[in-house]
Scaffold this motif. Structure first.
Motif, mmCIF file in Angstrom:
data_model
loop_
_atom_site.group_PDB
_atom_site.id
_atom_site.type_symbol
_atom_site.label_atom_id
_atom_site.label_comp_id
_atom_site.label_asym_id
_atom_site.label_seq_id
_atom_site.Cartn_x
_atom_site.Cartn_y
_atom_site.Cartn_z
ATOM 1 N N LYS A 147 4.218 132.559 87.262
ATOM 2 C CA LYS A 147 2.991 133.427 87.308
ATOM 3 C C LYS A 147 2.749 134.345 88.415
ATOM 4 O O LYS A 147 2.742 135.524 87.806
ATOM 5 C CB LYS A 147 1.720 132.435 87.337
ATOM 6 N N ASP A 170 3.093 138.753 87.566
ATOM 7 C CA ASP A 170 2.136 139.625 88.546
ATOM 8 C C ASP A 170 2.767 140.720 88.955
ATOM 9 O O ASP A 170 2.550 141.786 89.162
ATOM 10 C CB ASP A 170 1.040 138.666 89.415
ATOM 11 N N GLY A 200 -9.140 131.867 89.101
ATOM 12 C CA GLY A 200 -8.014 131.447 89.503
ATOM 13 C C GLY A 200 -6.901 132.451 88.966
ATOM 14 O O GLY A 200 -5.745 132.340 89.272
ATOM 15 N N ALA A 201 -7.436 133.443 88.244
ATOM 16 C CA ALA A 201 -6.389 134.495 87.363
ATOM 17 C C ALA A 201 -5.829 135.411 88.369
ATOM 18 O O ALA A 201 -6.550 135.613 89.300
ATOM 19 C CB ALA A 201 -7.100 135.088 86.540
ATOM 20 N N ASP A 202 -4.724 135.861 88.368
ATOM 21 C CA ASP A 202 -4.086 136.720 89.145
ATOM 22 C C ASP A 202 -4.537 138.057 88.640
ATOM 23 O O ASP A 202 -5.204 138.184 87.486
ATOM 24 C CB ASP A 202 -2.680 136.774 89.405
ATOM 25 N N ARG A 203 -3.979 139.141 89.088
ATOM 26 C CA ARG A 203 -4.190 140.558 88.605
ATOM 27 C C ARG A 203 -3.879 140.619 87.321
ATOM 28 O O ARG A 203 -4.624 141.296 86.503
ATOM 29 C CB ARG A 203 -3.708 141.533 89.692
ATOM 30 N N PHE A 204 -2.477 140.304 86.924
ATOM 31 C CA PHE A 204 -2.029 140.434 85.631
ATOM 32 C C PHE A 204 -2.881 139.882 84.707
ATOM 33 O O PHE A 204 -3.178 140.644 83.548
ATOM 34 C CB PHE A 204 -0.546 140.158 85.675
ATOM 35 N N ASN A 205 -3.199 138.392 84.911
ATOM 36 C CA ASN A 205 -3.953 137.950 83.751
ATOM 37 C C ASN A 205 -5.334 138.577 83.735
ATOM 38 O O ASN A 205 -5.937 138.578 82.631
ATOM 39 C CB ASN A 205 -4.108 136.534 84.287
ATOM 40 N N ILE A 235 -6.232 141.608 84.083
ATOM 41 C CA ILE A 235 -6.076 143.004 83.378
ATOM 42 C C ILE A 235 -5.901 142.510 81.939
ATOM 43 O O ILE A 235 -6.450 143.289 80.836
ATOM 44 C CB ILE A 235 -4.942 143.787 83.883
#
Lengths: 322, 289
Positions: free
Chosen positions: A18, A22, B186-191, B193
């Motif tokens: 994950k 990112d 809990g999502a990161d930036r990519f998720n 976006i």
């Protein structure tokens, strides 16, 4: 670092795959942004290299030489520089006061908001009409009208002269004046809508204070609003100028495409952009192509400088606003 | 006595000069506004009235006919415009949207972001003819001829700043709470976006792309010496290609009335496209902001 809490933290922060997605995504976004900057550099380099044959042969003489002769291989850009400056100047002379008038009219409460909003939208629509459509309209609708106006000016004011040549000389229709008027229509939305935004951003308290001191509406506008908005308005005008200098199709269609420097406002002329539009497709000689690239580079440099100036002025306003 | 004298002073009318100036300027600004709207109506009126009569089915299916012969259309120009705009969009949309995401979602005010934003604004101010010259230098001289690729490349650079600006605008309209909510889950930036912000901003982004497309479809200057023109249907992406905008330019500058008439028809088509997209864009962006 107790044994019980560590695995949980690891799950949250690393999660191996994950986190990589990112990071990769970030590089992708950043890479695209970098590419956009690279295009500007690429543009400069390509044009400078392609213009080299002409730059090394003519140097800065290009700017003061009036002859443009592909047969003799003699290239000078003065007439085109003159046409570009003169047509943009005429356009600014018309568009700045009219554009500012519109911007003020749209920020004051002369008419209710639900009438002003559609008007503002219509002014912005002027910017959406393709340049070539303006050109078509300019040739067949505006130029005959302008010619009638020029005839009137010539008979009534034709006696005003520089040396022994009239400023309001023989009426042509297509010419410097037509190009200037058409350009003014095309840059009007730029000047009007940005000035309007800037005026709208001025704090209400400033205007209220002025009115409370007994100033009339227009005294407030001239002595408080416009000075407060001056930086942004200058930026708007400079942006408009940038558009006028670079505008091509409409100008090519109504300026008459004659490389000359005439005292008459109505005489046909030629701009750098029109030169590029007319000659690039047919140029074969390396020096001819080089000279055209040189002219293009010149146009690029001028609009770049103008736009950076505009950007600085407009940015000063928006940073002051925050 | 003094009291009434004072109140008289207070209600004293303005000097004639100041009143005159005030009313005069109000009228002047109204006249200027009217003056600014007249060209819009005149252009719309003439394009509608002149262009409407030249529209028929042939226009979409036929090739340009020489002056003096009946019929003929500009199907190849419509085809060429569509293909070149498609090439342009396939280059500029991904780069533009990715750049806008970077500008809006990653440290909005860092130095690099400021430079990129500055660069985008400068790129937006580069005259379209200069972009054409650049495309000529990059594609035409190296590939050995005028082509749809060259035209598409020029249009892509033209569309890029428009897409970046409108997409950034659309992303900025998404409330911060949505991002915070996603991070909190809990999502990161990519998720965040990809799954939260982009779906929410999609209507705005699509409108921006449409705006860029309408602008590119009407551009002539970057095409006249990159794609040139062609009297025939597209023979290949590496061959000279017709376009509506260049057709208008060529036909408007001929002395033949029937060709000029077709130029008005082509203008009408362009104008309808541009106006519809502008109005839709306006409605979408206003509703969201």
């Amino acid at each position: 670092m107790t044994a019980s809490s560590k695995p949980q933290i690891e799950n949250l922060t690393t999660g191996s795959g994950k986190l990589q997605a990112d990071t990769i995504a970030r590089w992708l976004f950043q890479g695209a942004a970098f590419l956009v900057l690279a295009v500007l550099v690429w543009m400069t380099v390509v044009m400078a290299i392609s213009a080299m044959p002409a730059i090394s042969k003519f140097g800065f003489n290009f700017l003061i030489d009036k002859t443009w002769d592909p047969i003799q291989e003699q290239y000078g850009g003065l007439t085109f520089v003159f046409g570009t400056i003169a047509s943009s100047f005429i356009a600014m002379l018309i568009a700045v006061p009219v554009g500012l008038g519109i911007a003020i009219f749209l920020t004051e409460d002369f008419l209710p908001e639900n009438v002003l909003t559609p008007i503002a939208f219509m002014v912005e629509l002027l910017a959406a009409i393709p340049s070539v459509v303006y050109g078509l309209w300019g040739i067949f609708v505006m130029a005959p009208f302008i010619r009638a106006f020029e005839t009137w000016m010539n008979t009534n004011l034709g006696f005003i002269k520089i040396g022994d040549k009239s400023i309001f000389g023989t009426p042509y229709g297509p010419g410097l004046f037509s190009a200037g008027v058409l350009l003014s229509i095309m840059i009007l939305p730029t000047i009007a809508s940005i000035s309007r935004d800037v005026l709208k951003a001025i704090p209400k308290s400033l205007r209220n204070a002025s009115l409370a001191l007994g100033a009339t509406r227009w005294e407030t506008i001239f002595r408080v609003m416009l000075p407060a908005a001056s930086s942004g308005i200058i930026g708007a005008c400079v942006l408009g100028l940038g558009r006028a200098i670079g505008e091509t199709m409409a100008v090519t269609m109504v300026i008459g495409n004659t490389p000359q420097i005439d005292t008459s406002l109505f005489a046909p002329a030629y701009t750098i952009s029109a030169l590029l539009a007319n000659e690039f497709a047919e140029a074969n000689e390396p020096l001819h192509i080089g000279a055209l690239f040189y002219a293009g580079l010149l146009l690029f440099a001028v609009t770049l400088i103008v736009n950076v100036f505009a950007e600085i002025f407009v940015r000063r306003v928006s940073s002051g606003r925050q | 006595m003094t009291m009434s004298k004072q109140s008289d002073d207070l209600t004293q009318p303005l000097e004639a000069g100041r009143t005159f100036f005030n009313t005069g300027m109000t009228i002047l600004s109204g006249v200027f506004t009217l003056l600014g709207l007249i060209p819009l109506f005149l252009v719309l009126f003439y394009v509608l009235s002149q262009g409407f009569s030249s529209l028929n089915a042939d226009i979409f299916t036929q090739l340009p006919a020489p002056s003096g012969t009946l019929g003929g259309g500009f199907g190849n120009a419509i085809q060429g415009t569509m293909i070149m705009v498609a090439i342009a969009a396939s280059i500029s949309v991904p780069i533009g949207v990715l750049t806008a995401i970077f500008l809006s979602e990653y440290s909005r005010d860092s130095g690099f972001v400021q430079y990129v934003r500055f660069g985008v604004n400068v790129l937006a101010g580069v005259p379209s003819i200069v972009i054409g010259v650049f495309a000529y230098g990059v594609v035409v001289t190296t590939s050995g001829g005028f082509s749809a690729y060259a035209g598409g490349f020029a249009l892509a650079i033209l569309m890029l700043p428009i897409i970046i600006r409108t997409t950034e605008e659309a992303l900025k309209l998404i409330p911060w709470e949505l991002r915070l909510g996603s991070f909190a889950l809990g999502a990161d930036r990519f998720n965040t976006i990809a799954r939260v912000i982009l779906p929410a901003a999609l209507p705005g982004i699509i409108t921006g792309i449409m705006l860029a497309v309408s602008r590119a479809a009407g551009e002539t200057a970057p095409l006249i010496f990159t794609a040139l023109f062609s009297q025939y249907w597209l023979e290949g992406l590496n061959k000279p290609t017709a376009s509506l905008a260049v057709l208008i330019f060529n036909y408007a500058t001929t002395p033949y009335a029937d060709l000029q008439h077709k130029a008005w028809g082509a203008s009408l088509m362009l104008l309808i496209l541009v106006l519809i997209i502008s109005i839709v864009a306006r409605i979408v962006f206003r509703r969201r902001s």
